[in-house]
Design a protein around this motif. Structure first.
Motif, mmCIF file in Angstrom:
data_model
loop_
_atom_site.group_PDB
_atom_site.id
_atom_site.type_symbol
_atom_site.label_atom_id
_atom_site.label_comp_id
_atom_site.label_asym_id
_atom_site.label_seq_id
_atom_site.Cartn_x
_atom_site.Cartn_y
_atom_site.Cartn_z
ATOM 1 N N GLU A 7 40.294 15.685 7.404
ATOM 2 C CA GLU A 7 38.994 16.188 7.850
ATOM 3 C C GLU A 7 37.881 15.729 6.921
ATOM 4 O OE1 GLU A 7 40.725 20.313 9.857
ATOM 5 O OE2 GLU A 7 39.358 20.399 8.149
ATOM 6 N N THR A 52 34.681 15.391 9.406
ATOM 7 C CA THR A 52 34.612 16.631 10.187
ATOM 8 C C THR A 52 34.594 17.880 9.309
ATOM 9 O OG1 THR A 52 37.029 16.669 10.415
ATOM 10 C CG2 THR A 52 35.765 15.556 12.141
ATOM 11 N N ARG A 78 33.242 21.423 2.748
ATOM 12 C CA ARG A 78 33.308 20.075 2.176
ATOM 13 C C ARG A 78 33.044 20.103 0.673
ATOM 14 N NH1 ARG A 78 33.374 15.172 4.528
ATOM 15 N NH2 ARG A 78 32.736 13.386 3.259
ATOM 16 N N ARG A 118 32.632 19.868 6.817
ATOM 17 C CA ARG A 118 31.207 19.863 6.495
ATOM 18 C C ARG A 118 30.784 21.126 5.760
ATOM 19 N NH1 ARG A 118 28.822 17.659 12.320
ATOM 20 N NH2 ARG A 118 29.958 15.669 12.329
#
Length: 230
Positions: free
Chosen positions: A15, A20, A26, A22
């Motif tokens: 991810e 993806t 992240r 975020r």
């Protein structure tokens, strides 16, 4: 959360590399990578996979015929019929459309599984200035539950041999004012703390070296060996 599990590390790394993952998730992953070899290996593996795709798939420019077909499909109706169609709409049709959209949106929301918030991870860096006081600094990783009621602390280096006959104490550091003691660390440098509102008025966590039994004053008296900002 056990980030050493291969399937978890692989999923998070995928991810992250694919973009993806975020926002706060992240940033937490980026903070965790230096302390978790499994995450670092998984991230490098996914980066190699994506890089290989960019090399193995040559760039292809669509032919003019493809673009003409796309334009015909997108603009096959003239502007005037569209204007007349909009003019025929009445208030009850608009209301019905909005109700349908609302019902679909509600159905999508209700069909989604409940989201479990991950813990807040704080990487506490070793403080080089501690060496000036004759002690070796140590880095830690702290995980705080989303509700701010539980904290787990683990060292990234050995602490048992470095601080014989001394205690390590964890502190919550506010934006201004005196730090608050969260308790003493175990002999192996770990801590599990259950206390409501751990994150309230807290800008960082810190670990200090204290006499056996902890600080006698209620404030840090020895060198600060590790600090991590929230």
């Amino acid at each position: 959360m056990d980030y050493s599990r291969p399937e978890l590390a692989d999923r998070l790394a995928a991810e992250y590399v694919l973009g993806t993952l975020r926002g706060p998730a992240r940033r937490r992953f980026e903070a965790l990578v230096p302390a978790h070899p499994a995450l670092r290996r998984a991230m490098l593996d996914w980066q190699r996979r994506v890089d290989a795709l960019s090399v193995s798939v040559p760039e292809v420019t669509p032919s003019p015929r493809v673009w003409q077909g796309v334009q015909q499909r997108l603009f096959q109706h003239t502007v005037q019929p569209m204007v007349r169609w909009w003019q025929k709409l009445v208030l009850w049709q608009a209301a019905a459309g909005m109700a349908a959209v609302a019902a679909i949106s509600l159905g999508v929301v209700l069909s989604q599984p409940p989201v479990t918030q991950p813990p807040i991870v704080v990487v506490m860096a070793a403080q080089p200035d501690a060496a000036k006081a004759g002690v070796q600094p140590v880095a830690f990783v702290a995980g705080v539950s989303p509700d701010g009621a539980h904290l787990v602390l683990k060292p990234l280096d050995d602490t048992q041999q470095r601080y014989l006959n001394r205690a390590l104490e964890l502190w919550a550091v506010p934006p201004s004012g005196a730090p608050r003691s969260l308790g003493l660390l175990a002999a192996d440098g770990t801590a599990k703390i259950k206390r409501a509102h751990l994150l309230d008025d807290t800008a960082a966590f810190a670990v200090s070296v204290e006499p056996p039994g902890g600080s006698p004053t209620g404030a840090p008296t020895g060198p600060i060996i590790s600090v991590g900002a929230l």
